[in-house]
Design an enzyme around this catalytic site. Structure first.
Site, PDB file in Angstrom:
ATOM      1  N   HIS A   1       0.800  -1.236   0.000  1.00 55.52           N
ATOM      2  CA  HIS A   1       0.000   0.000   0.000  1.00 55.52           C
ATOM      3  C   HIS A   1       0.830   1.283   0.000  1.00 55.52           C
ATOM      4  O   HIS A   1       0.281   2.369  -0.097  1.00 55.52           O
ATOM      5  CB  HIS A   1      -0.943   0.040   1.204  1.00 55.52           C
TER       6      HIS A   1
HETATM    7  C1  UD1 Z   1      -2.098   5.776   5.343  1.00 58.19           C
HETATM    8  C2  UD1 Z   1      -0.836   6.362   5.959  1.00 58.19           C
HETATM    9  C3  UD1 Z   1       0.255   5.311   5.956  1.00 58.19           C
HETATM   10  C4  UD1 Z   1      -0.196   4.021   6.603  1.00 58.19           C
HETATM   11  C5  UD1 Z   1      -1.496   3.555   5.977  1.00 58.19           C
HETATM   12  C6  UD1 Z   1      -2.040   2.369   6.729  1.00 58.19           C
HETATM   13  C7  UD1 Z   1      -0.446   8.758   5.597  1.00 58.19           C
HETATM   14  C8  UD1 Z   1       0.293   9.755   4.808  1.00 58.19           C
HETATM   15  N1  UD1 Z   1      -0.351   7.483   5.173  1.00 58.19           N
HETATM   16  O1  UD1 Z   1      -1.798   5.460   3.986  1.00 58.19           O
HETATM   17  O2  UD1 Z   1       1.389   5.796   6.658  1.00 58.19           O
HETATM   18  O3  UD1 Z   1       0.802   3.048   6.413  1.00 58.19           O
HETATM   19  O4  UD1 Z   1      -2.466   4.613   6.049  1.00 58.19           O
HETATM   20  O5  UD1 Z   1      -2.936   1.636   5.993  1.00 58.19           O
HETATM   21  O6  UD1 Z   1      -1.098   9.099   6.561  1.00 58.19           O
HETATM   22  N2  UD1 Z   1      -9.150   4.634   0.972  1.00 58.19           N
HETATM   23  C9  UD1 Z   1     -10.390   4.043   0.887  1.00 58.19           C
HETATM   24  N3  UD1 Z   1     -11.026   3.757   2.061  1.00 58.19           N
HETATM   25  C10 UD1 Z   1     -10.500   4.016   3.287  1.00 58.19           C
HETATM   26  C11 UD1 Z   1      -9.244   4.611   3.340  1.00 58.19           C
HETATM   27  C12 UD1 Z   1      -8.573   4.920   2.184  1.00 58.19           C
HETATM   28  O7  UD1 Z   1     -10.923   3.796  -0.196  1.00 58.19           O
HETATM   29  O8  UD1 Z   1     -11.139   3.710   4.307  1.00 58.19           O
HETATM   30  C13 UD1 Z   1      -8.439   4.910  -0.300  1.00 58.19           C
HETATM   31  C14 UD1 Z   1      -8.726   6.304  -0.853  1.00 58.19           C
HETATM   32  O9  UD1 Z   1      -8.775   6.205  -2.229  1.00 58.19           O
HETATM   33  C15 UD1 Z   1      -7.498   7.098  -0.433  1.00 58.19           C
HETATM   34  C16 UD1 Z   1      -6.406   6.033  -0.465  1.00 58.19           C
HETATM   35  O10 UD1 Z   1      -7.029   4.840  -0.067  1.00 58.19           O
HETATM   36  O11 UD1 Z   1      -7.234   8.174  -1.283  1.00 58.19           O
HETATM   37  C17 UD1 Z   1      -5.238   6.345   0.446  1.00 58.19           C
HETATM   38  O12 UD1 Z   1      -5.680   6.575   1.794  1.00 58.19           O
HETATM   39  P1  UD1 Z   1      -4.786   7.474   2.787  1.00 58.19           P
HETATM   40  O13 UD1 Z   1      -5.321   7.383   4.150  1.00 58.19           O
HETATM   41  O14 UD1 Z   1      -4.599   8.804   2.210  1.00 58.19           O
HETATM   42  O15 UD1 Z   1      -3.375   6.790   2.704  1.00 58.19           O
HETATM   43  P2  UD1 Z   1      -2.953   5.274   2.936  1.00 58.19           P
HETATM   44  O16 UD1 Z   1      -2.298   4.783   1.703  1.00 58.19           O
HETATM   45  O17 UD1 Z   1      -4.095   4.484   3.473  1.00 58.19           O
HETATM   46  N1  UDP Z   2      -3.770  -5.522   8.865  1.00 58.92           N
HETATM   47  C1  UDP Z   2      -5.040  -6.068   8.985  1.00 58.92           C
HETATM   48  N2  UDP Z   2      -5.704  -6.397   7.850  1.00 58.92           N
HETATM   49  C2  UDP Z   2      -5.178  -6.257   6.608  1.00 58.92           C
HETATM   50  C3  UDP Z   2      -3.869  -5.693   6.501  1.00 58.92           C
HETATM   51  C4  UDP Z   2      -3.202  -5.331   7.644  1.00 58.92           C
HETATM   52  O1  UDP Z   2      -5.541  -6.238  10.091  1.00 58.92           O
HETATM   53  O2  UDP Z   2      -5.840  -6.607   5.619  1.00 58.92           O
HETATM   54  C5  UDP Z   2      -3.051  -5.136  10.083  1.00 58.92           C
HETATM   55  C6  UDP Z   2      -1.694  -5.771  10.240  1.00 58.92           C
HETATM   56  O3  UDP Z   2      -1.789  -7.033  10.848  1.00 58.92           O
HETATM   57  C7  UDP Z   2      -0.962  -4.747  11.092  1.00 58.92           C
HETATM   58  C8  UDP Z   2      -1.524  -3.437  10.610  1.00 58.92           C
HETATM   59  O4  UDP Z   2      -2.774  -3.745  10.002  1.00 58.92           O
HETATM   60  O5  UDP Z   2      -1.301  -4.907  12.459  1.00 58.92           O
HETATM   61  C9  UDP Z   2      -0.604  -2.789   9.631  1.00 58.92           C
HETATM   62  O6  UDP Z   2      -1.263  -1.734   8.989  1.00 58.92           O
HETATM   63  P1  UDP Z   2      -0.880  -1.205   7.552  1.00 58.92           P
HETATM   64  O7  UDP Z   2      -0.090  -2.214   6.820  1.00 58.92           O
HETATM   65  O8  UDP Z   2      -2.136  -0.704   6.940  1.00 58.92           O
HETATM   66  O9  UDP Z   2      -0.020   0.101   7.887  1.00 58.92           O
HETATM   67  P2  UDP Z   2       1.490   0.359   8.343  1.00 58.92           P
HETATM   68  O10 UDP Z   2       1.819  -0.518   9.476  1.00 58.92           O
HETATM   69  O11 UDP Z   2       2.357   0.143   7.146  1.00 58.92           O
HETATM   70  O12 UDP Z   2       1.492   1.800   8.697  1.00 58.92           O
END
Ligand code: UD1
Ligand code: UDP
Length: 373
Positions: free
Chosen positions: A215
């Site tokens: 992601h």
């Molecule tokens: C965010 C965090 C990242 C973290 C990740 C965990 C920042 C800059 N990034 O990244 O550090 O590792 O969360 O998962 O804060 N979207 C949906 N539904 C949701 C959420 C997101 O469809 O419930 C889609 C949207 O299109 C959105 C994209 O995902 O634009 C990215 O979401 P965003 O929260 O901006 O960044 P993440 O990649 O999730």
């Molecule tokens: N996780 C989850 N379901 C998923 C993917 C990740 O419960 O489908 C959990 C995972 O076990 C870990 C956390 O989410 O505890 C990690 O989050 P993510 O990878 O979204 O973000 P990051 O740690 O890179 O910020």
């Protein structure tokens, strides 16, 4: 103490759970702000339900926006809530835009900040997370480091623990190594995750498989890189389970990338399903920070789809392999090394603590509260 906790993205709900349970056990008063950064049922609500996290007192419902707009709106709305709530400490987790917004809102109101997961660095300033974590650390009063390495990094940046004199702290900074709060979550929910075993088995779960998550912006937002990752994954013999992050789902669709039939794609999973699959996987391939750590804690080999990692301890002894070498992305090569790891014989220092980080964090904040009265 009047605690204010801020969370907004999936990994923050997981880090929040052990702290909330420890606060409840001690009868502490807390107020929970959900920024609404993540909002799909399986990116947010599901974790509250599975991990018994009480409903947030307020959900700012910020949703998906550009970095500046998302962070800016969070700051503005959080400030309004904090002004009303009169809380004595704001607790922030990790490195998301929700973390940075909480740090700016609280510091402008002169409310002390406790940063959980302080001192982590990738030294890659292009990552939004690197910007968020550096800024948050430098605005924080309490810096709770998961590891010794994180504490050393803070010292390098001039952030050191303040000394106590005649019962009062001389400096505004309080730095401690507590262990990693994700280890608290993992150890306390492991039994429940194992119980899930009998229910709804996933395709490939009962044979040797790889678990993949992806992601990071650097991998998903560059179409060439995303295509290269999936093209290299085509050459891998083992089946792959991929719980697909919505960001990646969106990009795969936009770029018309068709995945190999050996990749079984599911919606994002709940924590318990995820832990169960992580434990059973032959190897985990990921760009997630939290999952690299969980792989280490579960003693499952890992391949990290990045050039560097902030969780450097996982690289020692070969538990985690970076997928980039001097030749560029080489997933197959990294996977081969990871699969050769002898799990029974390879050294495994307990870098991430004993699963009691949350209690240490509360203790430290409370002892400061008493001393500064
Ligand atoms: C965010 C965090 C990242 C973290 C990740 C965990 C920042 C800059 N990034 O990244 O550090 O590792 O969360 O998962 O804060 N979207 C949906 N539904 C949701 C959420 C997101 O469809 O419930 C889609 C949207 O299109 C959105 C994209 O995902 O634009 C990215 O979401 P965003 O929260 O901006 O960044 P993440 O990649 O999730
Ligand atoms: N996780 C989850 N379901 C998923 C993917 C990740 O419960 O489908 C959990 C995972 O076990 C870990 C956390 O989410 O505890 C990690 O989050 P993510 O990878 O979204 O973000 P990051 O740690 O890179 O910020």
């Amino acid at each position: 103490m009047n605690w204010c906790l801020v969370a907004g993205a999936r990994p923050q709900f997981i880090k929040l759970a052990p702290l909330i349970h420890a606060l409840k056990k001690r009868g502490e008063s807390f107020f929970l702000i959900h920024t609404g950064q993540h909002y799909d049922e399986n990116m947010s609500e599901l974790f509250f339900r599975e991990m018994d996290i009480p409903a947030p007192h307020v959900n700012l419902e910020i949703g998906s926006l550009s970095h500046g707009a998302q962070t800016g709106r969070m700051i503005e709305q959080m400030e309004a809530v904090l002004l009303q709530e009169n809380r004595s400490i704001v607790v922030l987790f990790g490195d998301t835009n929700s973390t940075l917004a909480g740090a700016v809102a609280a510091s402008k109101l002169k409310i002390p900040i406790a940063h959980i997961e302080a001192g982590l660095r990738s030294f890659n300033f292009d990552m939004p997370e690197e910007q968020n974590r550096i800024l948050t650390d430098h605005l924080s009063t309490f810096l709770f480091c998961p590891t010794q390495g994180a504490e050393i990094q803070l010292v390098r940046e001039g952030i050191e623990d303040g000394k106590k004199y005649q019962g009062r702290y001389l400096s505004q900074r309080h730095v401690s190594v507590t262990g990693d709060i994700m280890a608290d979550a993992l150890y306390s929910f492991s039994a429940r995750a194992a119980d899930q075993n009998q229910k709804d088995k996933m395709k490939y779960e009962d044979e040797p498989f790889l678990l993949l998550t992806l992601h990071r912006a650097e991998n998903t937002d560059d179409a060439r890189r995303l295509k290269e990752i999936f093209s290299q994954l085509e050459d891998i013999r083992l089946p792959i389970i991929l719980p697909l992050h919505p960001r990646t789902a969106k990009m795969l669709k936009k770029e018309n990338i068709v995945l190999s039939s050996r990749i079984y794609v599911t919606e994002p999973l709940g924590y318990l399903d995820m832990i169960r699959l992580e434990r059973k996987a032959r190897c985990i391939i990921t760009d997630s920070g939290g999952i690299q750590k969980e792989a280490y804690l579960l003693k499952v080999p890992c391949v990290t789809l990045r050039r560097e990692t902030e969780w450097t301890e996982t690289l020692s002894h070969g538990w985690n392999q970076l997928a980039y070498s001097a030749q560029g992305l080489q997933i197959g090569e990294a996977l081969e090394k990871a699969l050769c790891l002898d799990r029974g014989k390879t050294l495994w220092p307990a870098y991430y603590g004993d699963g009691h980080a949350a209690e240490r964090i509360i203790e430290r904040v409370k002892s400061w509260g008493n001393a500064s009265l």
